[in-house]
Design a protein around this motif. Structure first.
Motif, PDB file in Angstrom:
ATOM      1  N   GLY A 111      13.840   5.453  20.696  1.00  0.00           N
ATOM      2  CA  GLY A 111      12.745   5.009  19.850  1.00  0.00           C
ATOM      3  C   GLY A 111      11.429   4.870  20.592  1.00  0.00           C
ATOM      4  N   PRO A 112      10.941   5.922  21.237  1.00  0.00           N
ATOM      5  CA  PRO A 112       9.706   5.797  22.015  1.00  0.00           C
ATOM      6  C   PRO A 112       8.461   5.594  21.171  1.00  0.00           C
ATOM      7  N   GLY A 113       8.528   5.935  19.868  1.00  0.00           N
ATOM      8  CA  GLY A 113       7.343   5.763  19.034  1.00  0.00           C
ATOM      9  C   GLY A 113       6.186   6.563  19.598  1.00  0.00           C
ATOM     10  N   PRO A 114       5.017   5.940  19.751  1.00  0.00           N
ATOM     11  CA  PRO A 114       3.858   6.677  20.266  1.00  0.00           C
ATOM     12  C   PRO A 114       3.895   6.921  21.771  1.00  0.00           C
ATOM     13  N   GLY A 115       4.867   6.343  22.480  1.00  0.00           N
ATOM     14  CA  GLY A 115       5.031   6.685  23.885  1.00  0.00           C
ATOM     15  C   GLY A 115       4.388   5.747  24.884  1.00  0.00           C
ATOM     16  N   GLY A 116       4.055   4.529  24.474  1.00  0.00           N
ATOM     17  CA  GLY A 116       3.462   3.594  25.426  1.00  0.00           C
ATOM     18  C   GLY A 116       4.400   3.273  26.575  1.00  0.00           C
ATOM     19  N   LEU A 117       5.645   2.916  26.265  1.00  0.00           N
ATOM     20  CA  LEU A 117       6.619   2.636  27.315  1.00  0.00           C
ATOM     21  C   LEU A 117       7.011   3.922  28.043  1.00  0.00           C
ATOM     22  N   THR A 118       7.060   5.032  27.326  1.00  0.00           N
ATOM     23  CA  THR A 118       7.388   6.320  27.942  1.00  0.00           C
ATOM     24  C   THR A 118       6.426   6.623  29.086  1.00  0.00           C
ATOM     25  N   ARG A 119       5.159   6.433  28.853  1.00  0.00           N
ATOM     26  CA  ARG A 119       4.147   6.663  29.890  1.00  0.00           C
ATOM     27  C   ARG A 119       4.375   5.740  31.079  1.00  0.00           C
ATOM     28  N   ALA A 120       4.689   4.480  30.784  1.00  0.00           N
ATOM     29  CA  ALA A 120       4.898   3.519  31.870  1.00  0.00           C
ATOM     30  C   ALA A 120       6.108   3.898  32.717  1.00  0.00           C
ATOM     31  N   LEU A 121       7.174   4.387  32.080  1.00  0.00           N
ATOM     32  CA  LEU A 121       8.378   4.791  32.817  1.00  0.00           C
ATOM     33  C   LEU A 121       8.089   5.993  33.715  1.00  0.00           C
ATOM     34  N   LEU A 122       7.324   6.942  33.212  1.00  0.00           N
ATOM     35  CA  LEU A 122       6.937   8.095  34.022  1.00  0.00           C
ATOM     36  C   LEU A 122       6.073   7.659  35.205  1.00  0.00           C
ATOM     37  N   ASP A 123       5.136   6.758  34.933  1.00  0.00           N
ATOM     38  CA  ASP A 123       4.250   6.285  35.994  1.00  0.00           C
ATOM     39  C   ASP A 123       4.983   5.432  37.016  1.00  0.00           C
ATOM     40  N   ALA A 124       6.119   4.841  36.606  1.00  0.00           N
ATOM     41  CA  ALA A 124       6.921   4.037  37.532  1.00  0.00           C
ATOM     42  C   ALA A 124       7.778   4.900  38.449  1.00  0.00           C
ATOM     43  N   GLY A 125       7.768   6.216  38.244  1.00  0.00           N
ATOM     44  CA  GLY A 125       8.444   7.110  39.172  1.00  0.00           C
ATOM     45  C   GLY A 125       9.817   7.578  38.764  1.00  0.00           C
ATOM     46  N   ALA A 126      10.211   7.375  37.487  1.00  0.00           N
ATOM     47  CA  ALA A 126      11.528   7.840  37.043  1.00  0.00           C
ATOM     48  C   ALA A 126      11.673   9.338  37.314  1.00  0.00           C
ATOM     49  N   ALA A 127      12.864   9.729  37.787  1.00  0.00           N
ATOM     50  CA  ALA A 127      13.106  11.151  38.039  1.00  0.00           C
ATOM     51  C   ALA A 127      13.006  11.948  36.753  1.00  0.00           C
ATOM     52  N   SER A 128      13.490  11.358  35.656  1.00  0.00           N
ATOM     53  CA  SER A 128      13.358  11.981  34.343  1.00  0.00           C
ATOM     54  C   SER A 128      13.420  10.898  33.286  1.00  0.00           C
ATOM     55  N   VAL A 129      12.814  11.184  32.149  1.00  0.00           N
ATOM     56  CA  VAL A 129      12.911  10.325  30.969  1.00  0.00           C
ATOM     57  C   VAL A 129      13.367  11.204  29.810  1.00  0.00           C
ATOM     58  N   THR A 130      14.479  10.819  29.187  1.00  0.00           N
ATOM     59  CA  THR A 130      14.969  11.502  27.995  1.00  0.00           C
ATOM     60  C   THR A 130      14.683  10.594  26.809  1.00  0.00           C
ATOM     61  N   ALA A 131      13.777  11.025  25.943  1.00  0.00           N
ATOM     62  CA  ALA A 131      13.334  10.211  24.816  1.00  0.00           C
ATOM     63  C   ALA A 131      14.053  10.660  23.548  1.00  0.00           C
ATOM     64  N   ILE A 132      14.706   9.718  22.869  1.00  0.00           N
ATOM     65  CA  ILE A 132      15.441  10.005  21.636  1.00  0.00           C
ATOM     66  C   ILE A 132      14.633   9.448  20.468  1.00  0.00           C
ATOM     67  N   GLU A 133      14.191  10.313  19.581  1.00  0.00           N
ATOM     68  CA  GLU A 133      13.317   9.882  18.489  1.00  0.00           C
ATOM     69  C   GLU A 133      13.747  10.534  17.182  1.00  0.00           C
ATOM     70  N   VAL A 134      13.941   9.715  16.148  1.00  0.00           N
ATOM     71  CA  VAL A 134      14.371  10.217  14.839  1.00  0.00           C
ATOM     72  C   VAL A 134      13.185  10.491  13.914  1.00  0.00           C
ATOM     73  N   ASP A 135      12.048   9.878  14.164  1.00  0.00           N
ATOM     74  CA  ASP A 135      10.866  10.021  13.319  1.00  0.00           C
ATOM     75  C   ASP A 135      10.127  11.302  13.721  1.00  0.00           C
ATOM     76  N   PRO A 136      10.032  12.295  12.835  1.00  0.00           N
ATOM     77  CA  PRO A 136       9.395  13.554  13.222  1.00  0.00           C
ATOM     78  C   PRO A 136       7.937  13.410  13.622  1.00  0.00           C
ATOM     79  N   ARG A 137       7.232  12.425  13.073  1.00  0.00           N
ATOM     80  CA  ARG A 137       5.827  12.216  13.458  1.00  0.00           C
ATOM     81  C   ARG A 137       5.733  11.784  14.912  1.00  0.00           C
ATOM     82  N   ALA A 138       6.571  10.806  15.301  1.00  0.00           N
ATOM     83  CA  ALA A 138       6.576  10.344  16.691  1.00  0.00           C
ATOM     84  C   ALA A 138       7.119  11.435  17.609  1.00  0.00           C
ATOM     85  N   ALA A 139       8.101  12.208  17.127  1.00  0.00           N
ATOM     86  CA  ALA A 139       8.661  13.276  17.948  1.00  0.00           C
ATOM     87  C   ALA A 139       7.592  14.306  18.296  1.00  0.00           C
ATOM     88  N   ALA A 140       6.720  14.610  17.353  1.00  0.00           N
ATOM     89  CA  ALA A 140       5.646  15.567  17.625  1.00  0.00           C
ATOM     90  C   ALA A 140       4.720  15.041  18.707  1.00  0.00           C
TER      91      ALA A 140
END
Length: 273
Positions: A54-83
């Motif tokens: 449920g990344p939604g608009p990706g606020g936490l997603t960005r933070a995880l990437l910036d924290a140095g995660a080797a990879s982030v796999t985002a699972i999103e059911v909402d097609p608007r957020a997925a885009a």
């Protein structure tokens, strides 16, 4: 990708017309100071493969990437957020992968390498069933760092003989150490929920039960807390009642909320032996 080279969250949200939907349990967390704090709670993410539900608009997603995660796999059911997440992934050199699907229908551990973690601001309407599924396979995860409604977080971490103590506390504390590590006020979200939220950090214990024993514990806690005001000899009548309790050395007149996790483990062991 450095934050300065990405579209801002506000720009991305406006472009994709992304508003939080109650039917999907969405409350978006946009404050970078809070998402940054959450991304730091699991410990160092370098070399870790993170699943975010449920990344939604990706606020936490960005933070995880910036924290140095080797990879982030985002699972999103909402097609608007997925885009929106798909657009973000295009600029992240393969470190961000989008899977457009219902997370409750996926084997999330099979989607990524090890060591693997879950870090997520869980949609309110699926948080508890997702957690129980991850507890069944706790040995596959290094850590789970999850945001829930505060009431649910308190149930996960509750001690025996308290109102919040129940099935979720027993299952979680049996296979993990659990701590509430951050409380987040309603005003931090868009739209603000009616209640506070909290982040729970769950670290799987070294020794994990086999699937048969875990299944027995699920049946046992469902029966015990399904009629929590009854004495255990009545609540557990369908699972052996007094005979089961006597084998485990537990007074059949006690009620479920008075039993420790260790006593429930003893009962579950008797149930499968």
């Amino acid at each position: 990708m450095p934050e300065r080279l990405r579209p801002t969250l506000a720009e991305a949200i406006a472009r994709h017309g992304l508003d939080a939907r109650k039917s999907l349990g969405q409350h978006f967390l946009l404050d970078p100071s809070i998402t940054g704090r959450i991304a730091a709670l699991p410990g160092p993410l370098e070399g870790r493969h993170v699943v975010e539900v449920g990344p939604g608009p990706g606020g936490l997603t960005r933070a995880l990437l910036d924290a140095g995660a080797a990879s982030v796999t985002a699972i999103e059911v909402d097609p608007r957020a997925a885009a929106l997440i798909g657009e973000l992934a295009a600029g992240e050199d393969g470190r961000l992968r989008l899977i457009e699907a219902d997370a409750t229908r996926l084997d999330l551990a099979g989607l990524t390498g090890t060591p693997r973690q879950v870090v997520a601001n869980l949609p309110y309407n699926v948080g508890t069933p997702l957690l129980v599924g991850w507890l069944r396979q706790a040995a596959l995860w290094e850590r789970l760092t999850l945001m829930f409604q505060l009431e649910v977080a308190e149930r996960i971490c509750a001690a025996p003989d308290t109102d919040a103590y129940g099935r979720l506390a027993v299952l979680a504390q049996w296979v993990c150490t659990t701590d509430i590590v951050l409380r987040v006020p309603p005003g931090a979200f868009v739209p603000p929920p009616k209640v506070w939220s909290a982040v729970v950090r769950l670290t799987p214990r070294e020794k994990q039960p086999d699937p048969v024993l875990f299944g027995a514990m699920e049946r046992l806690t469902a029966a015990a807390f399904g009629q929590r005001r009854k004495m255990l000899r009545g609540a557990l009548a369908g699972l052996g009642g007094e005979a089961l309790l006597e084998r485990a050395g537990i007074d059949p007149r006690r009620r479920a909320e008075t039993l420790s996790v260790a006593e429930f483990e003893r009962l579950a062991g008797c149930l499968v032996s």
